[in-house]
Design a protein around this motif. Structure first.
Motif, PDB file in Angstrom:
ATOM      1  N   ARG A 221      30.081  47.997  41.062  1.00 23.26           N
ATOM      2  CA  ARG A 221      30.589  48.932  42.074  1.00 23.26           C
ATOM      3  C   ARG A 221      31.148  48.191  43.279  1.00 23.26           C
ATOM      4  NH1 ARG A 221      25.241  51.708  41.524  1.00 23.26           N
ATOM      5  NH2 ARG A 221      25.461  53.396  40.011  1.00 23.26           N
ATOM      6  N   TYR A 223      32.089  44.714  43.666  1.00 26.41           N
ATOM      7  CA  TYR A 223      33.129  43.696  43.520  1.00 26.41           C
ATOM      8  C   TYR A 223      34.053  44.082  42.361  1.00 26.41           C
ATOM      9  CZ  TYR A 223      29.657  41.212  46.280  1.00 26.41           C
ATOM     10  OH  TYR A 223      28.760  40.861  47.247  1.00 26.41           O
ATOM     11  N   LYS A 224      35.073  44.838  42.675  1.00 25.65           N
ATOM     12  CA  LYS A 224      35.953  45.400  41.665  1.00 25.65           C
ATOM     13  C   LYS A 224      36.813  44.352  40.961  1.00 25.65           C
ATOM     14  CE  LYS A 224      34.661  49.601  42.476  1.00 25.65           C
ATOM     15  NZ  LYS A 224      33.890  50.341  41.462  1.00 25.65           N
ATOM     16  N   GLN A 225      37.172  43.302  41.667  1.00 26.31           N
ATOM     17  CA  GLN A 225      38.111  42.338  41.113  1.00 26.31           C
ATOM     18  C   GLN A 225      37.445  41.081  40.568  1.00 26.31           C
ATOM     19  OE1 GLN A 225      41.213  43.367  40.846  1.00 26.31           O
ATOM     20  NE2 GLN A 225      40.615  45.247  41.931  1.00 26.31           N
ATOM     21  N   ARG A 298      34.604  49.380  33.602  1.00 28.55           N
ATOM     22  CA  ARG A 298      34.316  49.460  35.045  1.00 28.55           C
ATOM     23  C   ARG A 298      34.586  50.855  35.588  1.00 28.55           C
ATOM     24  NH1 ARG A 298      34.435  44.267  38.011  1.00 28.55           N
ATOM     25  NH2 ARG A 298      34.588  42.579  36.506  1.00 28.55           N
ATOM     26  N   ASP A 299      35.570  51.554  35.037  1.00 25.32           N
ATOM     27  CA  ASP A 299      35.902  52.892  35.533  1.00 25.32           C
ATOM     28  C   ASP A 299      34.802  53.896  35.257  1.00 25.32           C
ATOM     29  OD1 ASP A 299      38.342  51.946  36.403  1.00 25.32           O
ATOM     30  OD2 ASP A 299      39.364  52.453  34.508  1.00 25.32           O
ATOM     31  N   ILE A 303      31.173  55.392  41.348  1.00 25.90           N
ATOM     32  CA  ILE A 303      31.360  54.752  42.655  1.00 25.90           C
ATOM     33  C   ILE A 303      30.528  55.480  43.683  1.00 25.90           C
ATOM     34  CG2 ILE A 303      33.038  54.176  44.430  1.00 25.90           C
ATOM     35  CD1 ILE A 303      35.177  54.131  42.271  1.00 25.90           C
TER      36      ILE A 303
END
Length: 319
Positions: A221, A223-225, A298-299, A303
């Motif tokens: 959640r 660190y998206k990259q 990840r999606d 969030i």
């Protein structure tokens, strides 16, 4: 003021994903060896699973196992298994195979064993398990293990994602296989106590794995990259002090129980000691690193609202 003692630094940066490739190789060989041992050597089933009569006796003088074995075998009830039981040299465990014929025959077996051993023998316990009951024990033990694994699969699937569930079950199967291989190798008597130990090991391993997975989900959640491999390394390093200290304190208690708990608990305690070591290894090197192979959507990770505690926590912790 006294500063807290740090046995393990909080900022470790061990490359677990790099070392996990060697861990997969070692684990694969160990699982294959365990499977071969199970198939070609087999478990040392106790009376709970193969039936029979077990005597625990205490002698006035130090026991002569050869003499006692000769006396019991002279009865013609099959080859008797004798072993020192209490470590004092006076307590002996005698195991006889199942004798067909019902309760009357079993009572006759007990009376004749007592007669041939003679006076000066104290009988601490006599246990009889028939073949039907032992078969039911074996079936119930297998069912209990399968129900536990299926329940864990469903729980992890609902709490996380299917990739987490598959990784958890594969890690648990790894722990169970290596534990069974260890039992075959050291010829540990496999009885209901060991089934209880295996179920406890499953619970301990699951607890360790969920702690790591919680941290992975939190950082997914945050660190998206960040590349998934780096994120998994970061997650395992962040919980490493907790994982190792929990394992060490648990092992200290188990070693004390193994040394001072008596002969009856030694099998269970030894199984637990090995299980804690394997569970700690798998939660660090196997479970989380399997996520990199299975991939994580990840999606699909929910969030959290902006400004939540998770978003504020360790804002500068990114490596």
């Amino acid at each position: 003021m006294f500063k807290p003692i740090r046995f393990i630094p909080d900022d470790t940066k061990i490359k677990f994903m790099f070392w996990s490739r060697y861990g997969y190789f070692a684990s694969g060989l160990a699982c294959l060896a365990s499977l071969l041992l199970f198939v070609f050597v087999g478990l040392n089933y106790g009376v709970d699973f193969k039936g029979g009569t077990v005597f625990v006796i205490r002698t006035e003088q130090p026991a002569n196992l050869d003499e006692l074995r000769s006396k019991v075998n002279s009865l013609g009830f099959g080859d008797a298994e004798l072993q020192d039981f209490g470590g004092s040299g006076h307590e002996v465990l005698i195991r006889l195979p199942t004798i067909e014929g019902g309760e009357d025959v079993q009572r006759t077996v007990q009376d004749k064993v007592k007669q041939v051993l003679g006076a000066g023998i104290e009988y601490l316990s006599i246990d009889v398990v028939g073949p039907k009951v032992s078969g039911e024990y074996a079936q119930q033990g297998i069912v209990a293990m399968l129900v536990a694994i299926i329940g864990i699969l469903i729980y992890i699937w609902f709490r996380f994602e299917w990739q987490f569930a598959i990784a958890t079950v594969m890690s648990l199967l790894h722990d169970i296989m290596l534990s069974i291989g260890f039992f075959v190798l050291i010829r540990l008597e496999f009885n209901l106590q060991i089934i209880a130990a295996l179920l406890t090991i499953v619970g301990y391993s699951l607890n360790d794995t969920v702690v790591v997975f919680d941290r992975v989900r939190e950082y997914l959640r945050k660190y998206k990259q960040m590349p998934l491999a780096d994120l998994i390394d970061f997650s395992i390093n962040s919980v490493l002090p907790r994982t190792l200290l929990t394992s060490v304190t648990t092992l200290l208690a188990l070693f004390a129980l193994y040394i001072f708990g008596g002969e009856v608990l030694k099998g269970f305690t030894l199984a637990m000691i090995w299980g804690v070591i394997i569970a700690t290894y798998s939660s660090i090197f196997s479970a989380a690193s399997l996520l990199a192979i299975l991939g994580v959507n990840r999606d699909a990770i929910q969030i959290q609202p902006s400004g939540s505690k998770v978003e504020k926590k360790t804002a500068a912790a990114r490596p």
